[in-house]
Design a protein around this motif. Structure first.
Motif, PDB file in Angstrom:
ATOM      1  N   GLU A 126       0.809  -1.219   0.000  1.00  0.00           N
ATOM      2  CA  GLU A 126       0.000   0.000   0.000  1.00  0.00           C
ATOM      3  C   GLU A 126       0.845   1.274   0.000  1.00  0.00           C
ATOM      4  O   GLU A 126       0.478   2.253  -0.656  1.00  0.00           O
ATOM      5  CB  GLU A 126      -0.942   0.000   1.201  1.00  0.00           C
ATOM      6  CG  GLU A 126      -2.166  -0.896   1.026  1.00  0.00           C
ATOM      7  CD  GLU A 126      -3.166  -0.717   2.135  1.00  0.00           C
ATOM      8  OE1 GLU A 126      -2.733  -0.586   3.302  1.00  0.00           O
ATOM      9  OE2 GLU A 126      -4.378  -0.700   1.841  1.00  0.00           O
ATOM     10  N   VAL A 127       1.967   1.279   0.740  1.00  0.00           N
ATOM     11  CA  VAL A 127       2.774   2.504   0.750  1.00  0.00           C
ATOM     12  C   VAL A 127       3.433   2.743  -0.605  1.00  0.00           C
ATOM     13  O   VAL A 127       3.826   3.869  -0.912  1.00  0.00           O
ATOM     14  CB  VAL A 127       3.842   2.475   1.876  1.00  0.00           C
ATOM     15  CG1 VAL A 127       3.196   2.333   3.237  1.00  0.00           C
ATOM     16  CG2 VAL A 127       4.892   1.405   1.636  1.00  0.00           C
ATOM     17  N   LEU A 128       3.531   1.694  -1.414  1.00  0.00           N
ATOM     18  CA  LEU A 128       4.132   1.799  -2.750  1.00  0.00           C
ATOM     19  C   LEU A 128       3.086   1.848  -3.859  1.00  0.00           C
ATOM     20  O   LEU A 128       3.433   1.964  -5.041  1.00  0.00           O
ATOM     21  CB  LEU A 128       5.050   0.598  -3.000  1.00  0.00           C
ATOM     22  CG  LEU A 128       6.195   0.406  -2.012  1.00  0.00           C
ATOM     23  CD1 LEU A 128       6.836  -0.970  -2.220  1.00  0.00           C
ATOM     24  CD2 LEU A 128       7.247   1.498  -2.151  1.00  0.00           C
ATOM     25  N   ALA A 129       1.810   1.779  -3.506  1.00  0.00           N
ATOM     26  CA  ALA A 129       0.745   1.553  -4.485  1.00  0.00           C
ATOM     27  C   ALA A 129       0.638   2.669  -5.519  1.00  0.00           C
ATOM     28  O   ALA A 129       0.323   2.402  -6.689  1.00  0.00           O
ATOM     29  CB  ALA A 129      -0.593   1.367  -3.765  1.00  0.00           C
ATOM     30  N   ASP A 130       0.876   3.912  -5.136  1.00  0.00           N
ATOM     31  CA  ASP A 130       0.749   5.007  -6.111  1.00  0.00           C
ATOM     32  C   ASP A 130       1.738   4.842  -7.255  1.00  0.00           C
ATOM     33  O   ASP A 130       1.396   5.053  -8.427  1.00  0.00           O
ATOM     34  CB  ASP A 130       0.968   6.355  -5.423  1.00  0.00           C
ATOM     35  CG  ASP A 130      -0.193   6.752  -4.524  1.00  0.00           C
ATOM     36  OD1 ASP A 130      -1.259   6.124  -4.637  1.00  0.00           O
ATOM     37  OD2 ASP A 130      -0.018   7.681  -3.706  1.00  0.00           O
ATOM     38  N   VAL A 131       2.954   4.460  -6.915  1.00  0.00           N
ATOM     39  CA  VAL A 131       3.964   4.256  -7.954  1.00  0.00           C
ATOM     40  C   VAL A 131       3.605   3.043  -8.806  1.00  0.00           C
ATOM     41  O   VAL A 131       3.744   3.070 -10.039  1.00  0.00           O
ATOM     42  CB  VAL A 131       5.362   4.084  -7.327  1.00  0.00           C
ATOM     43  CG1 VAL A 131       6.389   3.693  -8.385  1.00  0.00           C
ATOM     44  CG2 VAL A 131       5.784   5.375  -6.631  1.00  0.00           C
ATOM     45  N   VAL A 132       3.142   1.979  -8.164  1.00  0.00           N
ATOM     46  CA  VAL A 132       2.740   0.789  -8.914  1.00  0.00           C
ATOM     47  C   VAL A 132       1.600   1.121  -9.867  1.00  0.00           C
ATOM     48  O   VAL A 132       1.599   0.705 -11.037  1.00  0.00           O
ATOM     49  CB  VAL A 132       2.326  -0.342  -7.958  1.00  0.00           C
ATOM     50  CG1 VAL A 132       1.861  -1.565  -8.746  1.00  0.00           C
ATOM     51  CG2 VAL A 132       3.477  -0.715  -7.043  1.00  0.00           C
ATOM     52  N   GLN A 133       0.620   1.877  -9.399  1.00  0.00           N
ATOM     53  CA  GLN A 133      -0.522   2.244 -10.233  1.00  0.00           C
ATOM     54  C   GLN A 133      -0.083   3.035 -11.459  1.00  0.00           C
ATOM     55  O   GLN A 133      -0.576   2.811 -12.580  1.00  0.00           O
ATOM     56  CB  GLN A 133      -1.522   3.062  -9.417  1.00  0.00           C
ATOM     57  CG  GLN A 133      -2.783   3.456 -10.172  1.00  0.00           C
ATOM     58  CD  GLN A 133      -3.666   2.261 -10.497  1.00  0.00           C
ATOM     59  OE1 GLN A 133      -3.871   1.386  -9.671  1.00  0.00           O
ATOM     60  NE2 GLN A 133      -4.189   2.217 -11.717  1.00  0.00           N
ATOM     61  N   GLU A 134       0.878   3.927 -11.294  1.00  0.00           N
ATOM     62  CA  GLU A 134       1.350   4.738 -12.416  1.00  0.00           C
ATOM     63  C   GLU A 134       2.148   3.907 -13.414  1.00  0.00           C
ATOM     64  O   GLU A 134       2.054   4.125 -14.619  1.00  0.00           O
ATOM     65  CB  GLU A 134       2.219   5.889 -11.902  1.00  0.00           C
ATOM     66  CG  GLU A 134       1.436   6.967 -11.157  1.00  0.00           C
ATOM     67  CD  GLU A 134       2.340   8.063 -10.630  1.00  0.00           C
ATOM     68  OE1 GLU A 134       3.554   8.021 -10.941  1.00  0.00           O
ATOM     69  OE2 GLU A 134       1.837   8.947  -9.907  1.00  0.00           O
ATOM     70  N   ARG A 135       2.918   2.946 -12.902  1.00  0.00           N
ATOM     71  CA  ARG A 135       3.812   2.194 -13.777  1.00  0.00           C
ATOM     72  C   ARG A 135       3.184   0.942 -14.365  1.00  0.00           C
ATOM     73  O   ARG A 135       3.574   0.492 -15.442  1.00  0.00           O
ATOM     74  CB  ARG A 135       5.084   1.826 -13.013  1.00  0.00           C
ATOM     75  CG  ARG A 135       5.954   3.033 -12.700  1.00  0.00           C
ATOM     76  CD  ARG A 135       7.246   2.666 -12.024  1.00  0.00           C
ATOM     77  NE  ARG A 135       8.162   3.809 -11.990  1.00  0.00           N
ATOM     78  CZ  ARG A 135       9.350   3.804 -11.403  1.00  0.00           C
ATOM     79  NH1 ARG A 135       9.797   2.705 -10.813  1.00  0.00           N
ATOM     80  NH2 ARG A 135      10.112   4.877 -11.414  1.00  0.00           N
ATOM     81  N   ASP A 136       2.243   0.344 -13.639  1.00  0.00           N
ATOM     82  CA  ASP A 136       1.618  -0.896 -14.120  1.00  0.00           C
ATOM     83  C   ASP A 136       0.253  -1.033 -13.458  1.00  0.00           C
ATOM     84  O   ASP A 136       0.093  -1.710 -12.443  1.00  0.00           O
ATOM     85  CB  ASP A 136       2.499  -2.101 -13.776  1.00  0.00           C
ATOM     86  CG  ASP A 136       2.045  -3.377 -14.469  1.00  0.00           C
ATOM     87  OD1 ASP A 136       0.872  -3.442 -14.864  1.00  0.00           O
ATOM     88  OD2 ASP A 136       2.858  -4.309 -14.588  1.00  0.00           O
ATOM     89  N   ALA A 137      -0.739  -0.387 -14.046  1.00  0.00           N
ATOM     90  CA  ALA A 137      -2.080  -0.379 -13.467  1.00  0.00           C
ATOM     91  C   ALA A 137      -2.664  -1.782 -13.387  1.00  0.00           C
ATOM     92  O   ALA A 137      -3.402  -2.100 -12.437  1.00  0.00           O
ATOM     93  CB  ALA A 137      -3.000   0.530 -14.288  1.00  0.00           C
ATOM     94  N   ASP A 138      -2.338  -2.628 -14.350  1.00  0.00           N
ATOM     95  CA  ASP A 138      -2.856  -3.995 -14.328  1.00  0.00           C
ATOM     96  C   ASP A 138      -2.306  -4.768 -13.127  1.00  0.00           C
ATOM     97  O   ASP A 138      -3.026  -5.545 -12.489  1.00  0.00           O
ATOM     98  CB  ASP A 138      -2.497  -4.726 -15.621  1.00  0.00           C
ATOM     99  CG  ASP A 138      -3.279  -4.217 -16.819  1.00  0.00           C
ATOM    100  OD1 ASP A 138      -4.322  -3.564 -16.611  1.00  0.00           O
ATOM    101  OD2 ASP A 138      -2.843  -4.453 -17.960  1.00  0.00           O
ATOM    102  N   LEU A 139      -1.036  -4.546 -12.821  1.00  0.00           N
ATOM    103  CA  LEU A 139      -0.445  -5.202 -11.654  1.00  0.00           C
ATOM    104  C   LEU A 139      -1.115  -4.707 -10.382  1.00  0.00           C
ATOM    105  O   LEU A 139      -1.425  -5.509  -9.482  1.00  0.00           O
ATOM    106  CB  LEU A 139       1.062  -4.935 -11.592  1.00  0.00           C
ATOM    107  CG  LEU A 139       1.783  -5.488 -10.357  1.00  0.00           C
ATOM    108  CD1 LEU A 139       1.641  -7.009 -10.272  1.00  0.00           C
ATOM    109  CD2 LEU A 139       3.252  -5.081 -10.359  1.00  0.00           C
ATOM    110  N   ALA A 140      -1.344  -3.412 -10.279  1.00  0.00           N
ATOM    111  CA  ALA A 140      -2.013  -2.862  -9.105  1.00  0.00           C
ATOM    112  C   ALA A 140      -3.400  -3.480  -8.936  1.00  0.00           C
ATOM    113  O   ALA A 140      -3.794  -3.858  -7.821  1.00  0.00           O
ATOM    114  CB  ALA A 140      -2.112  -1.344  -9.214  1.00  0.00           C
ATOM    115  N   ASP A 141      -4.130  -3.598 -10.029  1.00  0.00           N
ATOM    116  CA  ASP A 141      -5.466  -4.194  -9.960  1.00  0.00           C
ATOM    117  C   ASP A 141      -5.398  -5.656  -9.522  1.00  0.00           C
ATOM    118  O   ASP A 141      -6.217  -6.120  -8.716  1.00  0.00           O
ATOM    119  CB  ASP A 141      -6.157  -4.106 -11.326  1.00  0.00           C
ATOM    120  CG  ASP A 141      -6.539  -2.680 -11.698  1.00  0.00           C
ATOM    121  OD1 ASP A 141      -6.548  -1.811 -10.797  1.00  0.00           O
ATOM    122  OD2 ASP A 141      -6.815  -2.431 -12.890  1.00  0.00           O
ATOM    123  N   ALA A 142      -4.412  -6.381 -10.054  1.00  0.00           N
ATOM    124  CA  ALA A 142      -4.269  -7.799  -9.692  1.00  0.00           C
ATOM    125  C   ALA A 142      -3.928  -7.953  -8.215  1.00  0.00           C
ATOM    126  O   ALA A 142      -4.469  -8.825  -7.525  1.00  0.00           O
ATOM    127  CB  ALA A 142      -3.192  -8.448 -10.561  1.00  0.00           C
TER     128      ALA A 142
END
Length: 400
Positions: free
Chosen positions: A327-343
């Protein structure tokens, strides 16, 4: 969980891995030249740790570790002192490969394999040269990850503070012979440890001193920590104790065991409250995967809390810790790989639903030995489903 794998695992463990006669030096002339951007290969066997190069330029490094031996192995990148763990990858079964992604600044390091995950490690010096480029994120991403690191450090300090308070209450009850109260406090207190265990593992030998299982105790070593007391509170029958009648700890031994737990937990608090204490984003991401590996190798099998069967508390705590790290890294993950964040969001939710069906930290969980085989398999499958996308967290965060 500090353990040796049975027949059936930082972020980082700061282990003292002495040089041994079987140590195999790194070969800078071997294949896998990291200067070209390729992975650094590591072949681990029962008596060798062959790393494809002895040096690499600073930046994001990927070690592809293959277990060519017969026992489960683990791999570490240690700091110059040979004690501080930069990062690690554990529980690599025979014939399997795992990647360890780190962001390394110029300096001297040590690579280390630990076949069987017991005994002496096999290590060799590793040099990170200056690539001339800044190590780590830059620009807006750097600001996001700096905020993530600060948030995670605050979370760790909060959990360790709660652990210290709970440990003292537990130790007082146990030393006083109030077994009923000690049993009630045992699992709920350990939750705070299990949520941040990869961090705890980064400080010397605190992990084995506090969390070593009896099955992992080496010949001649002194057993201390939570699981020593666990066994005394849930005393096994001879059949469950190797055919030997269990001998309860004396009042003096109880007092000493309780004092050890309190003292070592206080050392952990001192470490995380040190102004220099921090965790970089790649370490947080690696720690999330390590926590899920803890679930897969100790909690799902029921081996962690073999006497009390309170494994679901630990299971939930490991998932909590992994989720916070994500969760603390989620914003960066969402920007770089939205599909990974969703998964990741979906898989965390699915696993949490299964845990919630068995209780909660606040209300208590089903005793692990009361779960059906089908329920255990369902939990294991959900862990496996989450493990795959979580294994991509570090490379996504680092942009490797």
């Amino acid at each position: 969980m500090s353990h040796r794998p049975t027949a059936a695992l930082a972020l980082a463990a700061a282990l003292v891995l002495p040089l041994v006669a079987a140590c195999v030096p790194n070969d800078p002339a071997a294949s896998g030249d990291a200067t070209t951007g390729g992975a650094i290969t590591v072949a681990s066997t029962g008596d060798a740790c062959d790393v494809s190069t002895a040096e690499a330029p600073s930046g994001t490094l990927t070690f592809t570790v293959t277990n060519e031996g017969d026992d489960v192995t683990e791999f570490y990148l240690l700091g110059e002192d040979g004690l501080r763990v930069v990062s690690e990858v554990e529980n690599i079964g025979p014939g399997l490969s795992r990647d360890l992604v780190v962001q390394a600044r110029p300096g001297t390091y040590w690579t280390a394999c630990k076949p069987g995950m017991v005994g002496d490690g096999i290590r060799a010096e590793f040099t990170v040269t200056d690539s001339g480029t800044e190590v780590g994120p830059t620009g807006d991403t750097a600001e996001q990850l700096a905020a993530a690191e600060a948030s995670y450090v605050a979370y760790v300090k909060d959990q360790v503070g709660a652990l210290v308070a709970g440990t003292q209450e537990f130790a007082d009850a146990y030393a006083a012979g109030d077994d009923a109260t000690a049993r009630d406090l045992y699992a709920a207190t350990r939750v705070h440890w299990e949520r941040v265990e990869p961090v705890a593992e980064s400080f010397g030998d605190l992990d084995p001193l506090l969390d070593l299982r009896e099955a992992d105790l080496e010949d001649g070593a002194t057993w201390t920590g939570w699981h020593l007391v666990e066994k005394d509170l849930w005393q096994p029958t001879p059949d469950a104790n190797g055919g030997v009648t269990y001998t309860p700890l004396t009042p003096e031994q109880r007092t000493a065991a309780a004092a050890d737990i309190v003292a070592n937990t206080a050392k952990l608090q001192e470490q995380v409250n040190d102004p220099a204490f921090t965790f970089e984003a790649f370490q947080i991401a690696n720690g999330a995967k390590e926590l899920l590996d803890e679930v897969a190798t100790g909690k799902v099998t029921g081996e962690e809390e073999i006497w009390s069967h309170t494994d679901l508390w630990d299971f939930q705590a490991n998932v909590d810790g992994a989720h916070v790290a994500y969760e603390v890294l989620a914003d960066v993950v969402q920007e770089r790989d939205a599909d990974l964040a969703d998964a990741l969001d979906e898989r965390f939710a699915e696993l949490q639903d299964l845990l919630t069906a068995q209780g909660s930290v606040e209300s208590g969980f089903t005793s692990y030995d009361d779960l059906t085989d089908a329920q255990v398999k369902e939990l294991a499958a959900a862990v496996d489903a989450l493990s795959e996308p979580l294994s991509r967290l570090t490379t996504t965060v680092t942009g490797a």
